[in-house]
Scaffold this active site. Structure first.
Site, PDB file in Angstrom:
ATOM      1  N   GLY A   1       0.829  -1.195   0.000  1.00  0.00           N
ATOM      2  CA  GLY A   1       0.000   0.000   0.000  1.00  0.00           C
ATOM      3  C   GLY A   1       0.870   1.253   0.000  1.00  0.00           C
TER       4      GLY A   1
ATOM      5  CB  SER B   1       4.651  -3.046  -2.920  1.00  0.00           C
ATOM      6  OG  SER B   1       4.392  -1.779  -3.488  1.00  0.00           O
ATOM      7  CD1 TRP B   2       3.113  -0.404   3.372  1.00  0.00           C
ATOM      8  CD2 TRP B   2       4.650   1.206   3.190  1.00  0.00           C
ATOM      9  NE1 TRP B   2       3.284   0.146   4.631  1.00  0.00           N
ATOM     10  CE2 TRP B   2       4.220   1.143   4.533  1.00  0.00           C
ATOM     11  CE3 TRP B   2       5.614   2.151   2.838  1.00  0.00           C
ATOM     12  CZ2 TRP B   2       4.726   1.983   5.521  1.00  0.00           C
ATOM     13  CZ3 TRP B   2       6.117   2.979   3.827  1.00  0.00           C
ATOM     14  CH2 TRP B   2       5.663   2.901   5.147  1.00  0.00           C
TER      15      TRP B   2
ATOM     16  CG  ASP C   1       7.699  -2.936 -10.406  1.00  0.00           C
ATOM     17  OD1 ASP C   1       6.957  -1.968 -10.668  1.00  0.00           O
ATOM     18  OD2 ASP C   1       7.730  -3.503  -9.293  1.00  0.00           O
TER      19      ASP C   1
ATOM     20  CG  HIS D   1       4.270  -3.340  -8.557  1.00  0.00           C
ATOM     21  ND1 HIS D   1       5.450  -3.017  -7.912  1.00  0.00           N
ATOM     22  CD2 HIS D   1       3.285  -3.130  -7.640  1.00  0.00           C
ATOM     23  CE1 HIS D   1       5.199  -2.632  -6.673  1.00  0.00           C
ATOM     24  NE2 HIS D   1       3.893  -2.688  -6.483  1.00  0.00           N
TER      25      HIS D   1
END
Length: 319
Positions: free
Chosen positions: A38, A110-111, A266, A294
């Site tokens: 996120g 990711s985050w 990505d 991604h």
């Protein structure tokens, strides 16, 4: 209680926040904590299936303000000043203590990469290993690339993203502009901003025909509101991290085995950060998946399974 019976709860983490968590698998087994992306994306409902529940206790949780954690950031009355990286690190440690876990494997992308690395650098003695899919360090240049620089490849889509911002806010950071829109008193303004932000996020992955394009806009409106409010809040503050902090402090990860998996295609998070992290962290191994972006491909899924099997079979960690 059977070994695979699901356990869950709302953990009071302070500041009026209750964090939803759930666990499945073997309560006496090796524990893996699945950290979601996120920020504000909410926990995956399928990621826990990747782990053998006879061997692992699989724990996941919703970070402050999203998913089933309370209160939701979709509610404009929810206070965002108590939703920062520092708060999330404290929440993770409180969850570990609540579950009585000595050390755990950290898994996410990711985050989640940023949060996992920040936690491991703060509490290295609590981390048995790390698996990251999609390296993101939340550095200012990474944020600037995704919300400004990527216009070079997606000019039409970026112009729509920018046009959704009132003219007087277009000349500075679009992340900050959207953050302000997500705090607007009118619900229609907030929802329109959330939808346009998600449309841009989808544009960045639209070419990923083997992955899951369109996933951001597919969220229910309440989830979009929480997601975008939290994203803009975090990215407008560069995740409350010093520029380059996670690379600078990579020596704190010494002795923690890590597997880094990143898609060469990505656009959201170019492979450079993954390469730099692998160089700064000698105990980590980087695998670049040539056909993946991604959101992943079959080849990436195979690489993830292989990484998990190394921790399952005792090749890495839990020694």
């Amino acid at each position: 209680m059977g070994d695979d019976e699901r356990r869950d709860g709302l953990l009071d983490v302070g500041d009026g926040n209750r964090m939803f968590w759930e666990a499945a698998g073997n309560p006496a087994g090796r524990t893996v904590l699945i950290v979601h992306g996120g920020p504000g994306g909410g926990r995956s409902l399928t990621a826990q299936k990747a782990f053998d529940h006879n061997i692992f206790q699989v724990v996941s949780f919703d970070q402050r303000g999203c998913g089933d954690s309370l209160p939701s950031a979709a509610d404009p009355a929810t206070e965002m000043s108590v939703n920062t990286t520092e708060h999330l690190l404290s929440d993770m440690e409180k969850l570990r203590q609540h579950l009585g876990v000595e050390r755990w494997l950290l898994f996410g992308g990711s985050w989640a990469c940023t949060l996992i690395l920040a936690y491991a650098q703060r509490y290295p003695q609590r981390v048995a290993g790390i698996i990251i899919i999609g390296v993101t360090l939340t550095r200012p240049d990474e944020i600037d690339w995704l919300y400004h620089g990527l216009r070079r490849l997606l000019p039409e889509q970026w112009e729509r993203f920018r046009a959704a911002v009132p003219a007087h806010l277009r000349h500075g950071s679009l992340v900050e502009a959207y953050r302000q829109l997500m705090e607007h008193p009118e619900s229609d303004v907030r929802l329109h901003a959330a939808r346009e932000w998600c449309r841009w996020e989808d544009a960045a992955i639209a070419h990923e025909v083997h992955g899951n394009p369109g996933q951001y806009s597919a969220r229910p409106d309440a989830a979009k509101l929480a997601f975008v409010r939290i994203c803009t809040h975090y990215f407008a503050h560069s995740g409350w991290l010093d520029d380059g902090q996670l690379l600078r402090d990579a020596d704190r990860l010494a002795g923690i085995p890590g597997v880094l998996i990143h898609g060469r295609l990505d656009l959201s998070a170019p492979v450079l950060s993954a390469w730099e992290l692998a160089r700064a962290w000698p105990d980590a191994e980087l695998t670049v998946i040539d056909d993946s972006g991604h959101t992943g491909t079959l080849a990436m899924a195979v690489a993830v399974r292989q990484a998990i099997s190394r921790f399952t079979d005792g090749d890495l960690a839990f020694r």
